[in-house]
Design an enzyme around this catalytic site. Sequence first.
Site, short mmCIF file in Angstrom:
data_model
loop_
_atom_site.label_atom_id
_atom_site.label_comp_id
_atom_site.label_asym_id
_atom_site.label_seq_id
_atom_site.Cartn_x
_atom_site.Cartn_y
_atom_site.Cartn_z
N LYS A 1 1.19 -1.29 0.17
CA LYS A 1 0.30 0.07 0.24
C LYS A 1 1.01 0.83 0.11
CE LYS A 1 -2.17 2.38 3.26
NZ LYS A 1 -1.86 4.06 2.45
N THR B 1 5.55 6.74 14.82
CA THR B 1 5.17 5.98 15.42
C THR B 1 4.05 5.32 16.71
OG1 THR B 1 8.08 6.40 16.26
CG2 THR B 1 6.43 6.00 18.06
N CYS C 1 12.67 10.49 8.08
CA CYS C 1 12.85 10.46 9.56
C CYS C 1 14.02 10.52 10.47
CB CYS C 1 12.58 8.46 9.26
SG CYS C 1 13.48 8.31 8.24
N GLU D 1 9.06 15.31 17.14
CA GLU D 1 9.71 15.21 15.24
C GLU D 1 8.87 15.91 14.62
OE1 GLU D 1 8.32 11.29 12.95
OE2 GLU D 1 10.22 11.73 12.22
P1 NAD Z 1 1.88 7.59 9.06
O1 NAD Z 1 2.07 6.37 9.88
O2 NAD Z 1 1.12 8.86 8.93
O3 NAD Z 1 1.36 6.38 7.59
C1 NAD Z 1 2.53 5.99 6.58
C2 NAD Z 1 1.41 4.78 6.09
O4 NAD Z 1 1.12 4.66 6.93
C3 NAD Z 1 0.29 5.58 5.33
O5 NAD Z 1 0.63 4.24 4.33
C4 NAD Z 1 -0.80 5.51 5.83
O6 NAD Z 1 -1.55 5.77 4.92
C5 NAD Z 1 -0.65 4.14 6.43
N1 NAD Z 1 -1.33 3.65 7.54
C6 NAD Z 1 -1.95 5.81 9.04
N2 NAD Z 1 -2.84 5.04 9.86
C7 NAD Z 1 -3.08 3.24 9.19
C8 NAD Z 1 -3.66 2.04 10.36
N3 NAD Z 1 -4.29 2.71 10.88
N4 NAD Z 1 -3.60 0.77 9.65
C9 NAD Z 1 -2.28 0.67 8.77
N5 NAD Z 1 -2.25 1.44 8.21
C10 NAD Z 1 -1.95 2.54 8.41
O7 NAD Z 1 2.95 7.70 8.67
P2 NAD Z 1 3.50 9.22 7.61
O8 NAD Z 1 2.90 10.89 7.17
O9 NAD Z 1 3.58 8.95 6.11
O10 NAD Z 1 5.26 9.50 7.40
C11 NAD Z 1 5.60 10.40 8.11
C12 NAD Z 1 6.25 9.39 9.05
O11 NAD Z 1 7.52 7.80 8.51
C13 NAD Z 1 7.51 10.05 10.01
O12 NAD Z 1 6.97 9.51 11.35
C14 NAD Z 1 8.65 9.42 9.97
O13 NAD Z 1 9.80 9.66 10.66
C15 NAD Z 1 8.50 8.09 9.07
N6 NAD Z 1 9.53 6.79 8.65
C16 NAD Z 1 10.15 6.36 8.91
C17 NAD Z 1 10.84 5.58 8.72
C18 NAD Z 1 12.19 5.33 8.88
O14 NAD Z 1 13.11 3.79 8.52
N7 NAD Z 1 12.01 4.93 10.07
C19 NAD Z 1 10.95 6.28 6.78
C20 NAD Z 1 10.25 7.51 6.49
C21 NAD Z 1 9.18 7.33 7.51
#
Ligand code: NAD
Length: 812
Positions: free
Chosen positions: A191, A246, A300, A397
């Site tokens: 996804k 997180t 991130c 963050e």
């Molecule tokens: P997010 O957690 O809002 O979403 C990430 C993904 O999860 C999206 O595809 C979203 O649609 C999906 N999602 C959201 N809620 C869900 C649920 N309840 N059940 C299943 N799927 C769900 O994060 P974002 O805003 O897209 O990305 C930013 C965050 O990602 C930041 O906190 C960043 O630090 C982190 N990040 C981490 C890494 C790493 O490798 N550690 C890399 C990139 C981004």
Amino acid sequence: MKVMDIFATMEYGPAPEAAAPALAWLKEHQPFGLFINNQWQKPASGHYLESISPANGQVLTRVASANSEDVNAAVAAAHNAFEPWSKTPGHVRARYLYALARHIQKHARILAVLEALDNGKTIRETRDIDIPLVARHFYYHAGWAQLMETELAGYQPVGVIGQIIPWNFPLLMLAWKIAPALAMGNTVVLKPARYTPLSALKFAEIVQEIGLPPGVVNIVTGEAGQVGETLLKHPDVQKIAFTGSTEVGRAIRRTTAGSGKKLSLELGGKSPFIVFDDADLDSVVEGVVDAIWFNQGQVCCAGSRLLVQENIADRLYQKLRARMEKLRVGDSLDKAVDIGAIVSEQQLQEITRLVEQGVAEGAQLWQPSWSCPSEGSFFPPTLFTNVSPAASIAQVEIFGPVLVAMTFRTPAEAVELANNTRYGLAASIWSENINLALDIAPKVKAGSVWINCTNLFDASSGFGGYRESGFGREGGKEGLYEYLRPAWEHAVQDTESQIVQSTFQPSFQEPALEGLIDDAEWPGDSPDLTLPAIDRTPKLFIAGKQVRPDSGYSLPVSHAGHVLGEVGEGNRKDIRNAVEAAHKASAWANGSAHNRAQILYYLAENLSVREEEFARRIVQQTGQTRAQALAEVQTSLSRLFSYAAWTDKFEGVVHRPPLRGVTLALPEAIGVLGIACPDAYPLLGFISLLAPAIAMGNTTIIVPSPRSPLSATDCYQVFETSDLPAGVVNIVTGNREQLSQVLAEHEDVDALWYFGTTEGSQRVEFASTANMKRTWVNYGRVRNWQDRVQGEGQEFLRQATQVKNIWIPYGE
Ligand code: NAD
Ligand code: MN
């Protein structure tokens, strides 16, 4: 205007990359369907979502919004494809991955443009960083597919993998997920993030183009609530790989708790960027640009906390401000732009809110004098000074181009500030003194440490977090295990409670020991189990001392109607004391591996002196024969030897990523580790978990089997005579289910191993989310602890460690 005049003024002129081919491609495919079984399918709901360019707010195209019916179809496709794909020879899978890499390079330009359009990030970055890293990831993993059979013998693919990725590096995150999954013989349903589906859809076309078998890769666009939730709960999905916040990671841990799904979480960060006073400040300034203004700070592992040695702080801030004044914010397709657009209006509002909060909390804000384009979602590079370490902008963050600066005086203070965060994804250390930099690197709790560099990535060097930045690694050999299971697991279906009652066949048959194992009567005094036991109630073992349980109560231990004794009934308070003792003993990890090995040998030596006594205790608790009990003691001794051997042999590797320099991949102790022991094999189960944990430098709180805890409590005297430092092993007897729940909820326990019931496993996974500790549970299934493949080895060592990658570039 003449060229000469331009040279004189160096006026900025836009240098746009042509968008036409990408826009034409979008138009041709609009609206995009779901990619299932290598075909474009209409969403069951008939609904579509708009994908927007944040640089100007324009709608780029429409993509399908899947519902659970569509997700079920995608999972079914992946499920059907799994059997043949997992049996496809590694060389053939390698060819497919190689073809993906080649075709990504062929389509590099359109991918770079699509990514820049959809996300708002600059074309300079997508062209020079994102897309080359994507190709590199597929090449690297083509190699692992080729080598899997020989280099990962004894492992099997997991099955259907549900993959959920964020919007900040859309195609790179896809590559980090799909390449290792396919290389190891799994199939996937991925996804993409809501804001950035387009490069994944172009990738789907490449999948078709190279003729990957249908169903191996399925891409389902849509909303988190529909697509994400269905994937998390689907019984045919065997693993979830998630990158995101997180907060969502925590919810995913809860939803999947007890399901038996494997889980890897790459979560948020608030990474320190540490500058010592002997650093090359001009390099530092460029480093900061790459740390926090790369990808608009939506990274991130962004170096979002600048920690500067006090005596150079003002000089560095001045240089930074001068550099910020020259940064250019604007259209993502302009090749002369440094900072692109923020991914969405909503993210922009969130950044604005946090920045306002920072000002309200008293920090000093600085932004360049120029203003951002008024159309589209832009935010200027921002520097906060005079920030208190407890301020929300220092802890939360922000996920935008916002740097918060703090000062320190000594290296020790720098480490303390660096670790003053719930996260642990990355860190940069700047100093011209290699001794200092390499001294600090192991002390910072982070998965990646960059020395005199920042934000470097390579497929060979694993990436992932400590603490609330998640668990699991992507890249490197360590990343492959996220997509593998030990082959023996597939065969075993028994549950822990079944095995306890059954008698086992000793499989320990070292020739030298054969003489010991016979079914003859006990020499001299055969244990008369009908006699009343001599009252001896073992206490708890905390901080190297035998202490009374806080409750003042004890629990009876009996077998087949005979009361064997009593053990202390530990409670929450005892666990808290044990955790404190374990923390105080953290120097254990810093000692030499040789020293830890010596102590493990010494434990074996002191246990072997009392072999008969320990065997008798096993007989009492389990009703097994003397020969079986002796075999268990013998295997326990052998196991202590195995981990004494491994202590100085489970080492890191030196990677040679494509830069002038090396990456040191070091397995580090996780920290304070809770262990709940299985009921089967009272001594061997206990030793098999304790030994790898302490061999790797962890300090432990162990809850023995409630059914047969006496083999563990008999070890107190062995510990006391083996030079084991106080606090390295703490033992709290009592109700395993209650005590492991306390351990799971405890904020200062870094990881928890649980070998008990099915329900207990679920409880532990569910309760572990306060600090996102790593858990390892058995879902109630048995492991034959007598068997060397199941009962010892690298699986245990990997669970006892986390890999830190330290990047060390060299050359003047
Ligand atoms: P997010 O957690 O809002 O979403 C990430 C993904 O999860 C999206 O595809 C979203 O649609 C999906 N999602 C959201 N809620 C869900 C649920 N309840 N059940 C299943 N799927 C769900 O994060 P974002 O805003 O897209 O990305 C930013 C965050 O990602 C930041 O906190 C960043 O630090 C982190 N990040 C981490 C890494 C790493 O490798 N550690 C890399 C990139 C981004
Ligand atoms: Mn978009």
